[in-house]
Design a protein around this motif. Structure first.
Motif, PDB file in Angstrom:
ATOM      1  N   SER A  18       5.564  10.358   1.124  1.00 35.18           N
ATOM      2  CA  SER A  18       4.657   9.214   1.081  1.00 35.18           C
ATOM      3  C   SER A  18       5.232   8.069   1.898  1.00 35.18           C
ATOM      4  CB  SER A  18       4.422   8.766  -0.366  1.00 35.18           C
ATOM      5  OG  SER A  18       5.641   8.309  -0.946  1.00 35.18           O
ATOM      6  N   ALA A  19       4.375   7.083   2.163  1.00 37.50           N
ATOM      7  CA  ALA A  19       4.790   5.890   2.900  1.00 37.50           C
ATOM      8  C   ALA A  19       4.329   4.647   2.154  1.00 37.50           C
ATOM      9  CB  ALA A  19       4.211   5.914   4.312  1.00 37.50           C
ATOM     10  N   LYS A  20       5.209   3.677   2.052  1.00 34.99           N
ATOM     11  CA  LYS A  20       4.885   2.393   1.439  1.00 34.99           C
ATOM     12  C   LYS A  20       4.842   1.336   2.538  1.00 34.99           C
ATOM     13  CE  LYS A  20       7.180   3.493  -2.961  1.00 34.99           C
ATOM     14  NZ  LYS A  20       8.231   3.080  -3.922  1.00 34.99           N
ATOM     15  N   ILE A  21       3.735   0.610   2.607  1.00 36.65           N
ATOM     16  CA  ILE A  21       3.542  -0.373   3.666  1.00 36.65           C
ATOM     17  C   ILE A  21       3.510  -1.769   3.061  1.00 36.65           C
ATOM     18  CG2 ILE A  21       2.116  -1.027   5.643  1.00 36.65           C
ATOM     19  CD1 ILE A  21       0.804   1.730   5.449  1.00 36.65           C
ATOM     20  N   ALA A  34       0.846  -1.190   0.000  1.00 35.70           N
ATOM     21  CA  ALA A  34       0.000   0.000   0.000  1.00 35.70           C
ATOM     22  C   ALA A  34       0.883   1.241   0.000  1.00 35.70           C
ATOM     23  CB  ALA A  34      -0.908   0.004   1.228  1.00 35.70           C
ATOM     24  N   VAL A  35       0.475   2.255  -0.759  1.00 30.24           N
ATOM     25  CA  VAL A  35       1.203   3.522  -0.836  1.00 30.24           C
ATOM     26  C   VAL A  35       0.263   4.636  -0.411  1.00 30.24           C
ATOM     27  CG1 VAL A  35       2.477   5.114  -2.294  1.00 30.24           C
ATOM     28  CG2 VAL A  35       2.635   2.659  -2.708  1.00 30.24           C
ATOM     29  N   LEU A  36       0.669   5.451   0.585  1.00 29.06           N
ATOM     30  CA  LEU A  36      -0.157   6.541   1.075  1.00 29.06           C
ATOM     31  C   LEU A  36       0.607   7.841   0.934  1.00 29.06           C
ATOM     32  CD1 LEU A  36      -0.595   3.906   3.194  1.00 29.06           C
ATOM     33  CD2 LEU A  36      -2.490   5.371   3.844  1.00 29.06           C
ATOM     34  N   GLN A  37      -0.077   8.885   0.442  1.00 30.02           N
ATOM     35  CA  GLN A  37       0.526  10.197   0.245  1.00 30.02           C
ATOM     36  C   GLN A  37       0.288  11.068   1.476  1.00 30.02           C
ATOM     37  OE1 GLN A  37       2.319  10.976  -2.529  1.00 30.02           O
ATOM     38  NE2 GLN A  37       1.971   8.887  -3.221  1.00 30.02           N
ATOM     39  N   PHE A  38       1.230  11.979   1.734  1.00 32.70           N
ATOM     40  CA  PHE A  38       1.108  12.887   2.865  1.00 32.70           C
ATOM     41  C   PHE A  38       0.752  14.277   2.391  1.00 32.70           C
ATOM     42  CE2 PHE A  38       3.617   9.534   4.740  1.00 32.70           C
ATOM     43  CZ  PHE A  38       3.097   9.447   6.016  1.00 32.70           C
ATOM     44  N   PHE A  39       0.012  15.010   3.217  1.00 31.02           N
ATOM     45  CA  PHE A  39      -0.357  16.400   2.945  1.00 31.02           C
ATOM     46  C   PHE A  39      -0.268  17.158   4.254  1.00 31.02           C
ATOM     47  CE2 PHE A  39      -3.218  19.990   2.479  1.00 31.02           C
ATOM     48  CZ  PHE A  39      -2.892  20.456   1.224  1.00 31.02           C
ATOM     49  N   PRO A  40       0.295  18.354   4.334  1.00 29.04           N
ATOM     50  CA  PRO A  40       0.758  19.148   3.208  1.00 29.04           C
ATOM     51  C   PRO A  40       2.142  18.739   2.730  1.00 29.04           C
ATOM     52  CG  PRO A  40       1.090  20.350   5.245  1.00 29.04           C
ATOM     53  CD  PRO A  40       0.372  19.077   5.628  1.00 29.04           C
ATOM     54  N   PRO A  41       2.611  19.313   1.619  1.00 28.07           N
ATOM     55  CA  PRO A  41       3.899  18.910   1.060  1.00 28.07           C
ATOM     56  C   PRO A  41       5.092  19.468   1.806  1.00 28.07           C
ATOM     57  CG  PRO A  41       2.960  20.661  -0.257  1.00 28.07           C
ATOM     58  CD  PRO A  41       1.921  20.290   0.767  1.00 28.07           C
ATOM     59  N   PHE A  42       4.854  20.287   2.865  1.00 29.39           N
ATOM     60  CA  PHE A  42       5.978  20.882   3.578  1.00 29.39           C
ATOM     61  C   PHE A  42       6.632  19.895   4.532  1.00 29.39           C
ATOM     62  CE2 PHE A  42       2.733  24.244   2.927  1.00 29.39           C
ATOM     63  CZ  PHE A  42       3.376  24.904   1.915  1.00 29.39           C
ATOM     64  N   SER A  43       6.005  18.710   4.724  1.00 29.36           N
ATOM     65  CA  SER A  43       6.583  17.689   5.582  1.00 29.36           C
ATOM     66  C   SER A  43       7.789  17.069   4.891  1.00 29.36           C
ATOM     67  CB  SER A  43       5.538  16.617   5.879  1.00 29.36           C
ATOM     68  OG  SER A  43       6.148  15.496   6.476  1.00 29.36           O
ATOM     69  N   PRO A  44       8.818  16.649   5.663  1.00 27.87           N
ATOM     70  CA  PRO A  44       9.963  15.973   5.036  1.00 27.87           C
ATOM     71  C   PRO A  44       9.603  14.617   4.457  1.00 27.87           C
ATOM     72  CG  PRO A  44      10.123  15.901   7.437  1.00 27.87           C
ATOM     73  CD  PRO A  44       8.994  16.826   7.103  1.00 27.87           C
ATOM     74  N   SER A  64      14.110   7.065   2.037  1.00 23.73           N
ATOM     75  CA  SER A  64      14.877   7.493   0.872  1.00 23.73           C
ATOM     76  C   SER A  64      14.089   8.533   0.096  1.00 23.73           C
ATOM     77  CB  SER A  64      15.181   6.293  -0.031  1.00 23.73           C
ATOM     78  OG  SER A  64      15.885   6.704  -1.203  1.00 23.73           O
ATOM     79  N   ASP A  65      14.672   9.721  -0.070  1.00 29.46           N
ATOM     80  CA  ASP A  65      14.071  10.796  -0.870  1.00 29.46           C
ATOM     81  C   ASP A  65      12.648  11.130  -0.423  1.00 29.46           C
ATOM     82  OD1 ASP A  65      16.385  10.943  -2.414  1.00 29.46           O
ATOM     83  OD2 ASP A  65      15.668   9.413  -3.809  1.00 29.46           O
ATOM     84  N   GLY A  66      12.458  11.205   0.880  1.00 30.46           N
ATOM     85  CA  GLY A  66      11.151  11.572   1.401  1.00 30.46           C
ATOM     86  C   GLY A  66      10.124  10.466   1.402  1.00 30.46           C
ATOM     87  N   VAL A  67      10.517   9.248   1.037  1.00 33.15           N
ATOM     88  CA  VAL A  67       9.601   8.109   1.010  1.00 33.15           C
ATOM     89  C   VAL A  67       9.998   7.130   2.113  1.00 33.15           C
ATOM     90  CG1 VAL A  67       8.709   6.181  -0.345  1.00 33.15           C
ATOM     91  CG2 VAL A  67       9.226   8.363  -1.459  1.00 33.15           C
ATOM     92  N   VAL A  68       9.051   6.837   2.999  1.00 32.49           N
ATOM     93  CA  VAL A  68       9.276   5.875   4.074  1.00 32.49           C
ATOM     94  C   VAL A  68       8.702   4.529   3.649  1.00 32.49           C
ATOM     95  CG1 VAL A  68       8.799   5.278   6.471  1.00 32.49           C
ATOM     96  CG2 VAL A  68       9.189   7.661   5.840  1.00 32.49           C
TER      97      VAL A  68
END
Length: 252
Positions: A15-18, A2-12, A49-53
């Motif tokens: 997205s997160a992949k589970i 599963a891939v979930l996007q984060f909002f707002p974009p100012f967070s480091p 890596s590159d803002g993706v957990v």
């Protein structure tokens, strides 16, 4: 996965992949939980890596919680974490999980613990909080990932302190928006249409007024707040005097 996007974009974190094994493990821990436990919590492991957990592994942590306190088995968590690092040093601490719907009262205390753990691990991201609704209504389970912000408040602010804090927060948000817009204009950031529409709608909702008119409204509001503070002080003093007079009358 599963891939979930984060909002707002100012967070480091963007997205997160589970991995599916993480969700299976959480559900299994919930089924095997003690009879008196309402929910299960635990640690999330993965890579950044590159803002993706990428959340690759997890383990439950024994705990007890009530309405106003939480007891977490810290030694168990740390021993399990060290054991996982020996097996796979690339899977580091990225956050924690909990079963149930939404965030409960004890979640803030647990989150503060993981904030400290990630700081000690010199992590560049805040801890991820993964919630898995294990009620399985209609045969489905809901999944939510969030990044909680830490807050420390010693006392409730009065009107003037609240206004000052709000203005400081507003200045901070304006700086973030200015930086984002400038990065988009200069080509450093890919533009996001949703953010652009949101900013346009926000600016359109602000009433047009001159600087003099804005200053008058702002100063009138400050005067009203000062008057309220003064009247509150008078009422408090009068109540104190009345209480002392009543006590003296009862003694006599």
């Amino acid at each position: 996965m599963a891939v979930l996007q984060f909002f707002p974009p100012f967070s480091p974190v963007v997205s997160a992949k589970i991995h599916a094994v993480v969700l299976f493990n959480i559900c299994d821990c919930y089924v095997r939980r003690p009879d008196q436990a309402d929910r299960v919590i635990g640690t999330l492991l993965g890579s950044v890596s590159d803002g993706v957990v990428e959340i690759k592994n997890s383990y439950a942590v024994p705990h007890n919680e009530s309405a106003d306190q939480v007891a977490l088995d810290v030694d168990y968590h740390r021993n399990m974490y060290l054991s996982h690092l020996k097996v796979n040093p690339k899977e580091v601490l990225v956050g924690w999980f909990s079963t149930g719907f939404g965030v409960s009262g004890g979640s803030a205390l647990i989150h503060e613990f993981y904030v400290k753990e990630l700081k000690e691990a010199q992590s560049s991201i805040p801890p991820i909080h993964l919630t898995v609704d294990t009620r399985f209504k209609n045969g489905e389970a809901s999944i939510k990932v969030d990044i909680l912000k830490t807050t420390a408040v010693d006392k409730l602010p009065n009107d003037l302190e609240g206004m000052e804090a709000s203005m400081e927060r507003l200045y901070s948000l304006l700086d973030e928006i200015y930086k984002y817009v400038d990065d988009v204009v200069e080509g450093r950031v890919t533009p996001n249409n949703d953010i652009g529409r949101f900013l346009a709608d926000t600016l359109a909702s602000v009433p047009r007024m001159s600087t003099a008119a804005f200053d008058k409204v702002f100063n009138d509001k400050i005067q009203d707040n000062l008057a309220l503070v003064y009247l509150s002080s008078l009422v408090k003093t009068q109540l104190g005097i009345a209480e002392k007079l009543n006590t003296a009358a009862q003694i006599l």
